[in-house]
Design a protein around this motif. Structure first.
Motif, PDB file in Angstrom:
ATOM      1  N   GLN A   1      60.580  25.127  31.630  1.00  0.00           N
ATOM      2  CA  GLN A   1      59.731  26.304  31.165  1.00  0.00           C
ATOM      3  C   GLN A   1      60.289  27.753  31.275  1.00  0.00           C
ATOM      4  O   GLN A   1      59.591  28.702  30.581  1.00  0.00           O
ATOM      5  CB  GLN A   1      58.515  25.732  30.619  1.00  0.00           C
ATOM      6  CG  GLN A   1      58.271  24.337  30.292  1.00  0.00           C
ATOM      7  CD  GLN A   1      56.482  24.140  29.863  1.00  0.00           C
ATOM      8  OE1 GLN A   1      56.117  24.996  29.084  1.00  0.00           O
ATOM      9  NE2 GLN A   1      57.081  22.683  30.128  1.00  0.00           N
ATOM     10  N   THR A   2      59.986  27.611  33.136  1.00  0.00           N
ATOM     11  CA  THR A   2      59.672  29.327  33.402  1.00  0.00           C
ATOM     12  C   THR A   2      61.342  30.009  33.011  1.00  0.00           C
ATOM     13  O   THR A   2      60.985  31.406  32.823  1.00  0.00           O
ATOM     14  CB  THR A   2      59.727  28.962  34.964  1.00  0.00           C
ATOM     15  OG1 THR A   2      58.789  28.240  35.521  1.00  0.00           O
ATOM     16  CG2 THR A   2      59.805  30.667  35.701  1.00  0.00           C
ATOM     17  N   PHE A   3      62.089  29.663  33.130  1.00  0.00           N
ATOM     18  CA  PHE A   3      63.309  30.193  33.286  1.00  0.00           C
ATOM     19  C   PHE A   3      64.136  29.878  31.837  1.00  0.00           C
ATOM     20  O   PHE A   3      64.466  30.952  31.502  1.00  0.00           O
ATOM     21  CB  PHE A   3      64.356  29.316  34.234  1.00  0.00           C
ATOM     22  CG  PHE A   3      63.501  29.498  35.417  1.00  0.00           C
ATOM     23  CD1 PHE A   3      63.954  31.136  36.036  1.00  0.00           C
ATOM     24  CD2 PHE A   3      63.352  28.637  36.759  1.00  0.00           C
ATOM     25  CE1 PHE A   3      63.135  31.943  37.809  1.00  0.00           C
ATOM     26  CE2 PHE A   3      62.628  29.450  37.568  1.00  0.00           C
ATOM     27  CZ  PHE A   3      62.089  30.304  38.388  1.00  0.00           C
ATOM     28  N   THR A   4      63.925  29.596  30.569  1.00  0.00           N
ATOM     29  CA  THR A   4      63.574  29.385  29.319  1.00  0.00           C
ATOM     30  C   THR A   4      63.033  29.670  29.005  1.00  0.00           C
ATOM     31  O   THR A   4      63.746  30.930  27.505  1.00  0.00           O
ATOM     32  CB  THR A   4      64.541  27.815  28.824  1.00  0.00           C
ATOM     33  OG1 THR A   4      63.371  26.602  28.775  1.00  0.00           O
ATOM     34  CG2 THR A   4      65.700  27.618  29.942  1.00  0.00           C
ATOM     35  N   ARG A   5      62.102  29.830  28.989  1.00  0.00           N
ATOM     36  CA  ARG A   5      61.077  30.974  28.205  1.00  0.00           C
ATOM     37  C   ARG A   5      60.790  32.468  28.454  1.00  0.00           C
ATOM     38  O   ARG A   5      59.878  32.747  28.132  1.00  0.00           O
ATOM     39  CB  ARG A   5      60.068  30.179  28.255  1.00  0.00           C
ATOM     40  CG  ARG A   5      59.944  28.761  27.142  1.00  0.00           C
ATOM     41  CD  ARG A   5      58.825  27.707  27.474  1.00  0.00           C
ATOM     42  NE  ARG A   5      59.386  26.092  26.669  1.00  0.00           N
ATOM     43  CZ  ARG A   5      58.397  25.462  26.237  1.00  0.00           C
ATOM     44  NH1 ARG A   5      57.542  25.933  25.988  1.00  0.00           N
ATOM     45  NH2 ARG A   5      58.932  24.781  25.479  1.00  0.00           N
TER      46      ARG A   5
END
Length: 615
Positions: A548-552
């Motif tokens: 969630q943190t790095f794809t969004r």
């Protein structure tokens, strides 16, 4: 001595108990993808589907589904590949022990393709509509080839040394493609076919392209191998496969065909031929949306006798392509230091979708006599990583110094984050590169293929306090809720749904930062605060957090901070870095399964069903 074709590979796996035949009719629309993904998650065998709905060709899935099976496929040649890598890393050491060269000269001979006048692939012709039409996810735009080997050649230098073999997705049906006449050819930035297409456009010519499916497994691995532009993938295919690749030069097509391929789609890309391609459920765990991409005009479709159609499906990692990445990393890891001077270890994090997050360990030796160590050589390392090869597609790069901890490893992700967050100084250590190229499949940027990159380089003593509990008396602005301590120094909290347009920062996040700055609660023990749609989901595991943190998030658009400032065009903050990792209004939707298809597969896997015991 390796496999010369896919047929031999299938029989070998079956004899070794690593393949299961499924003789019940299975629909390649959604059903087969669900079965393959579940078999992968269960560490199951390769799957040969002998009755494919709508096609007379069998399909092979999960071939590379475990790392042990992938090593098994190349067991006869891995030692030679490792020896060649060692020769590149340390020629003197290898030459001091010449007996280690063994049969390497013969292996190098295998790297040179040989040309024949005929081959098995030319035995039969068919049409695009007769090929298996794999649809992996409910919103996919049509049937796709998911393990293609796409061959192109420089229009200016017509020899095999100037070929490119890449794995670019191919849409066989749907959208506005003329049935049996056109297919979509989706290739992303930083791909070897790009320079060839550029040369063809400059000459005003069509670009000949051949798409192979099947054949020796080494060809599939070669197609995803991140090789330098001047090193043809056919070279590596021969080395890994233990045989010289055999090509067939047909009088009807300018490009040679792979003689032992199961299928070959021959065609050409005319100048200016573009059509909408997609959507497609992709390896980041989201759909890549419909965009204009080149169209391949189909000249002929060939297949060998007994042809088998191999496939995979992708989605939120880990998936079968995770094994590709791990296997390739094993082969190339010793080369890291010779390709990137001063870099000792890299880890493109699969759980975060590979390109969104790169962890690295470098050197910090520029000023060993300085009273205060800070990132200097590490920034040279970081720019080198972002300047060449596949690591240049990385969006976030966290890099630490080996001199600070000789035990540091990028493989231990929780420990690596503790190391970085214990040393980072957000006033100086976050470096943003804005309005640059980014991975085509990443929709977090400001447009297709465009966004930002963030370098987080930390060196020096471990001085930051990293709390493992939230501060007492936490208060949040209206709409923000459910704060959680995810890991030492990392907090996650829920926020209202994102509604703003692309390339826009959210005033609500600035308000959150001011609120935390002015709050009586002590947030100084948290170096990273991540804002998400649902903190309970994001904080469930490291895989969930990283995904969630790095794809969004986009490093420039979605970075905020406590005590944020801009000085001489450098952005920094005196307190915690805040990352907005909510799903944005402009993001592609995440992949969701079809409940009815999942139910049908459950029934097939029930006791007495044809899939019972598989997963």
């Amino acid at each position: 001595m390796g496999y010369t074709n896919l047929h031999d590979c299938v029989h070998d796996l079956e004899a070794a108990g690593q393949l299961r035949r499924i003789d019940t009719e299975i629909d390649p629309r959604l059903e087969m993808g669900v079965i393959q993904r579940r078999a992968f998650q269960a560490g199951g065998p390769a799957l040969l589907f002998t009755r494919v709905k709508g096609s007379g060709f069998p399909m092979l899935g999960n071939l590379f589904g475990t790392l042990s099976r992938t090593r098994f496929l190349f067991r006869d040649t891995l030692k030679r590949v490792e020896t060649l890598v060692q020769l590149k890393v340390d020629p003197a050491e290898t030459l001091r022990r010449p007996w280690r060269l063994g049969s390497l000269p013969r292996a190098l001979w295998h790297t040179r393709p040989m040309l024949r006048r005929s081959g098995p692939v030319l035995a039969n012709t068919t049409t695009i509509s007769n090929l298996p039409q794999l649809v992996s996810w409910p919103e996919d735009g049509g049937g796709y080839v998911t393990l293609p080997q796409v061959l192109s050649r420089s229009p200016r230098r017509a020899d095999w040394q100037h070929t490119n073999l890449g794995m670019y997705r191919v849409q066989l049906s749907g959208n506005h493609f003329v049935p049996d006449t056109e297919v979509g050819l989706h290739y992303q930035i930083h791909r070897g076919i790009g320079p060839h297409h550029t040369e063809a456009l400059e000459k005003g010519e069509s670009l000949p392209v051949n798409i192979f499916v099947g054949g020796p497994p080494a060809m599939t691995l070669a197609a995803v191998m991140p090789l330098p532009e001047n090193l043809p993938e056919l070279f590596f295919a021969g080395l890994l496969g233990g045989h010289r690749p055999t090509l067939v030069q047909s009088e009807h097509h300018p490009l040679p065909l792979l003689a032992e391929a199961d299928f070959c789609i021959c065609g050409h890309v005319p100048p200016g031929a573009l059509k909408p391609e997609g959507p497609f459920g992709d390896h980041l765990g989201y759909y890549s949306l419909t965009h204009d991409f080149p169209v391949l005009k189909v000249d002929a479709v060939y297949h060998r006798n007994g042809a088998i159609w191999p496939f995979t499906t992708v989605g939120r990692p880990p998936q079968e392509d995770t094994v590709f990445g791990t296997f390739i990393h094993e082969l190339t890891e010793p080369l890291v230091g010779s390709v990137f001077q001063g870099v000792h270890e890299v880890h493109a994090v699969d759980a975060a979708g590979v390109h969104p997050l790169l962890l690295a360990i470098g050197s910090e030796r520029y000023v060993p006599f300085a009273s205060e160590r800070q990132p200097q050589e590490l920034l040279t390392n970081a720019l080198s990583l972002l300047g060449s090869t596949q690591t240049s597609l990385s969006k976030y790069l966290f890099i630490g110094a080996r001199e600070d901890d000789s035990r540091l490893s990028t493989k231990d992700i929780p420990a690596f984050f503790r190391h970085i967050l214990g040393r980072v100084d957000w006033r100086r250590d976050l470096h943003l590169i804005t309005r640059t190229t980014m991975d085509t499949l990443d929709y977090s940027g400001i447009s297709l293929n465009q966004g930002s990159k963030g370098i987080i380089a930390a060196a020096g003593p471990d001085t930051n306090r990293l709390d493992s509990e939230l501060p007492t008396d936490v208060s949040l602005p209206e709409g923000f809720s459910a704060p959680r301590c995810f890991a030492p120094g990392i907090a996650v909290l829920s926020a209202p749904r994102h509604t703003l347009p692309r390339d826009t920062q959210d005033p609500a996040l600035d308000q959150l930062c001011r609120h935390l700055e002015e709050s009586p609660a002590d947030w100084s023990g948290f170096q990273l605060v991540v804002v998400v749609d649902a903190s309970e989901e994001a904080a469930n595991s490291w895989d969930d957090f990283l995904w969630q943190t790095f794809t969004r998030s986009d490093p420039a658009t979605d970075s905020y901070g406590l005590g944020a400032f801009v000085q001489s065009k450098h952005w920094g903050c005196t307190g915690a870095l805040v990352i907005d990792a909510r799903l944005k209004s402009y993001h592609a939707p995440p992949l969701e399964p079809d409940p009815e298809v999942e139910k049908r597969v459950d029934e097939l896997a029930a006791p007495g069903g044809p899939l019972h015991g598989l997963f």
